[in-house]
Scaffold this active site. Structure first.
Site, PDB file in Angstrom:
ATOM      1  N   CYS A 151      -8.677   4.431  -8.679  1.00 22.14           N
ATOM      2  CA  CYS A 151      -8.269   4.397  -7.273  1.00 22.14           C
ATOM      3  C   CYS A 151      -6.756   4.463  -7.115  1.00 22.14           C
ATOM      4  O   CYS A 151      -6.267   4.830  -6.055  1.00 22.14           O
ATOM      5  CB  CYS A 151      -8.825   3.146  -6.612  1.00 22.14           C
ATOM      6  SG  CYS A 151      -8.349   1.626  -7.449  1.00 22.14           S
ATOM      7  N   SER A 181       0.839  -1.201   0.000  1.00 20.25           N
ATOM      8  CA  SER A 181       0.000   0.000   0.000  1.00 20.25           C
ATOM      9  C   SER A 181       0.869   1.244   0.000  1.00 20.25           C
ATOM     10  O   SER A 181       1.893   1.285   0.673  1.00 20.25           O
ATOM     11  CB  SER A 181      -0.894   0.012   1.240  1.00 20.25           C
ATOM     12  OG  SER A 181      -1.594   1.239   1.323  1.00 20.25           O
ATOM     13  N   HIS A 189     -13.436  -2.588  -0.808  1.00 19.81           N
ATOM     14  CA  HIS A 189     -12.491  -1.492  -0.520  1.00 19.81           C
ATOM     15  C   HIS A 189     -13.328  -0.254  -0.158  1.00 19.81           C
ATOM     16  O   HIS A 189     -13.346   0.741  -0.890  1.00 19.81           O
ATOM     17  CB  HIS A 189     -11.609  -1.253  -1.745  1.00 19.81           C
ATOM     18  CG  HIS A 189     -10.378  -0.442  -1.469  1.00 19.81           C
ATOM     19  ND1 HIS A 189     -10.008  -0.042  -0.187  1.00 19.81           N
ATOM     20  CD2 HIS A 189      -9.416   0.066  -2.307  1.00 19.81           C
ATOM     21  CE1 HIS A 189      -8.885   0.653  -0.255  1.00 19.81           C
ATOM     22  NE2 HIS A 189      -8.515   0.734  -1.517  1.00 19.81           N
ATOM     23  N   GLN A 239     -11.903   3.472  -0.010  1.00 18.51           N
ATOM     24  CA  GLN A 239     -11.616   4.040  -1.323  1.00 18.51           C
ATOM     25  C   GLN A 239     -12.842   4.749  -1.890  1.00 18.51           C
ATOM     26  O   GLN A 239     -12.780   5.911  -2.315  1.00 18.51           O
ATOM     27  CB  GLN A 239     -11.181   2.918  -2.290  1.00 18.51           C
ATOM     28  CG  GLN A 239     -10.949   3.387  -3.705  1.00 18.51           C
ATOM     29  CD  GLN A 239      -9.775   4.335  -3.800  1.00 18.51           C
ATOM     30  OE1 GLN A 239      -8.711   4.046  -3.295  1.00 18.51           O
ATOM     31  NE2 GLN A 239      -9.954   5.480  -4.456  1.00 18.51           N
ATOM     32  N   ASP A 241     -10.053   0.558 -12.753  1.00 17.38           N
ATOM     33  CA  ASP A 241      -9.089   0.039 -11.774  1.00 17.38           C
ATOM     34  C   ASP A 241      -8.224  -0.976 -12.518  1.00 17.38           C
ATOM     35  O   ASP A 241      -8.554  -1.384 -13.642  1.00 17.38           O
ATOM     36  CB  ASP A 241      -9.869  -0.623 -10.615  1.00 17.38           C
ATOM     37  CG  ASP A 241      -8.959  -1.126  -9.491  1.00 17.38           C
ATOM     38  OD1 ASP A 241      -7.773  -0.752  -9.471  1.00 17.38           O
ATOM     39  OD2 ASP A 241      -9.438  -1.917  -8.654  1.00 17.38           O
ATOM     40  N   ARG A 287      -5.770  -4.417   6.278  1.00 16.63           N
ATOM     41  CA  ARG A 287      -5.784  -4.745   4.838  1.00 16.63           C
ATOM     42  C   ARG A 287      -5.299  -6.174   4.712  1.00 16.63           C
ATOM     43  O   ARG A 287      -4.169  -6.501   5.099  1.00 16.63           O
ATOM     44  CB  ARG A 287      -4.876  -3.799   4.054  1.00 16.63           C
ATOM     45  CG  ARG A 287      -4.556  -4.318   2.657  1.00 16.63           C
ATOM     46  CD  ARG A 287      -3.840  -3.321   1.793  1.00 16.63           C
ATOM     47  NE  ARG A 287      -4.732  -2.271   1.362  1.00 16.63           N
ATOM     48  CZ  ARG A 287      -4.478  -1.430   0.345  1.00 16.63           C
ATOM     49  NH1 ARG A 287      -3.361  -1.537  -0.339  1.00 16.63           N
ATOM     50  NH2 ARG A 287      -5.336  -0.491   0.006  1.00 16.63           N
ATOM     51  N   ARG A 321      -8.755  10.391   0.528  1.00 15.01           N
ATOM     52  CA  ARG A 321      -8.663   9.255   1.444  1.00 15.01           C
ATOM     53  C   ARG A 321      -8.324   9.756   2.843  1.00 15.01           C
ATOM     54  O   ARG A 321      -8.867   9.291   3.846  1.00 15.01           O
ATOM     55  CB  ARG A 321      -7.575   8.272   0.963  1.00 15.01           C
ATOM     56  CG  ARG A 321      -7.810   7.664  -0.418  1.00 15.01           C
ATOM     57  CD  ARG A 321      -8.956   6.688  -0.389  1.00 15.01           C
ATOM     58  NE  ARG A 321      -8.724   5.614   0.565  1.00 15.01           N
ATOM     59  CZ  ARG A 321      -7.943   4.544   0.343  1.00 15.01           C
ATOM     60  NH1 ARG A 321      -7.362   4.383  -0.822  1.00 15.01           N
ATOM     61  NH2 ARG A 321      -7.780   3.620   1.278  1.00 15.01           N
TER      62      ARG A 321
END
Ligand code: CP
Ligand code: NVA
Length: 310
Positions: free
Chosen positions: A264, A54, A132, A135, A224, A105, A292
């Site tokens: 995203c 991430s 998610h 997001q 995505d 996560r 975010r």
């Protein structure tokens, strides 16, 4: 959970009511505009368990926790070995003795559910193979900023029927929209999630294999990666299947003038989206990334306020 009883956790967008989603966006928007951020986490620690890579989620959660007065503590599965070195049950009990909140996560949604079930503190889903939610909360805040509203938007999602699409479907169970997924027959979403959202009767959700039709008149064009984390071995096959769903300048012409393009991130430029589009005037991808931070702060504040109320 009996009807009317609120979850202490945020594992999917439907854990919030429509009013809570709207209130979360209001708080996030005000804080972003410069209003003083409250410090409900003063002198408390928040645990971040990450089993996948991430950039955005880790950094935006850490920054959000700091702004709320708390201290983030990051740990990976190399140390915890969730369910291997010790059970999820025991991890949940131990972490609840140290922390005000847990952010996780990981791969399986069921592991997050189990952690939340046994934890005494709120648990936030920071991405699983299935969902998610943080997001898409940041995305809808971004839509509010650029389009001036969140209700009754036409949202075209192109590509894999994945975790991010599922989060959009869950949002459609709380906020009215015309959600259109264009994907291949081999990359369909989990239809239980879609049917659940459809049953609320709030939104129209269409799944097709026609990208042009999906984008026609859309307010938001979303994409995505074609192969998500944990599925990168499928990349070549996905490229073959999903090539017709690439977001490029030609496809974008069919959307509303003034439509925004979302991703995203991380993006695989030249695959699901072209450089021209992601760097073009309709792209809002870096606003999504920034939001975010603000929205996750507000999600944490909502969960902590909920604990005080109940
Ligand atoms: N969009 C997103 O969740 O990015 P990361 O995987 O970098 O956290
Ligand atoms: N669907 C992507 C989202 C990354 C933020 C993945 O799961 O890898």
């Amino acid at each position: 959970m009996p009807p009317g009883v609120k979850s202490k956790d945020f594992l999917r967008i439907t854990d919030f009511s429509s009013e809570e989603i709207r209130a979360t966006l209001v708080w996030a928007g005000r804080w972003k505009a410069g209003e003083t951020v409250p410090r409900p986490l003063e002198d408390q620690a928040v645990g971040l368990i990450f089993h996948k890579p991430s950039l955005r989620t880790r950094q935006s959660f850490e920054a959000a926790v700091v702004r709320l007065g708390g201290h983030p503590m990051f740990i990976t599965d190399a140390e915890i070995q969730l369910g291997v070195r010790e059970s999820i049950h025991d991890v949940a009990h131990v972490m609840s003795r140290y922390l005000a909140l847990i952010v996780i996560r990981t791969f399986k949604q069921s592991d997050v559910e189990e952690l939340a079930r046994h934890a005494a503190v709120p648990v936030i889903n920071a991405l699983t193979d299935v969902d998610h939610p943080c997001q898409v909360m940041g995305d809808i805040l971004t839509a509010q900023e650029h389009l001036g509203r969140i209700d009754d938007l036409a949202v075209a999602f192109l590509g894999d029927g994945n975790n991010v699409f599922h989060a959009w479907a869950n949002l459609a169970a709380r906020i009215p929209m015309d959600l259109r997924l264009a994907t291949s027959p081999q990359t369909l979403p989990d239809m239980a999630i879609v049917e659940n959202a459809r049953r609320t009767g709030l939104s129209k959700i269409t799944i097709s294999h026609d990208p042009t039709q999906a984008v026609r008149g859309a307010d938001i064009v979303y994409t995505d990666v074609w192969a998500s984390m944990g599925q990168k071995d499928l990349a070549a096959e996905r490229t073959r299947l999903l090539k017709p769903f690439q977001v490029n300048a030609d496809l974008l012409k069919g959307a509303k003038p003034g439509a925004i393009v979302m991703h995203c991130l991380p993006a695989e430029r030249g695959r699901e989206i072209t450089d021209g589009v992601i760097d073009g005037p309709q792209s809002v991808v870096f606003d999504e990334a920034e939001n975010r931070l603000w929205v996750q702060g507000a999600i944490i504040a909502q969960l902590l306020a909920r604990r005080v109320r109940t």
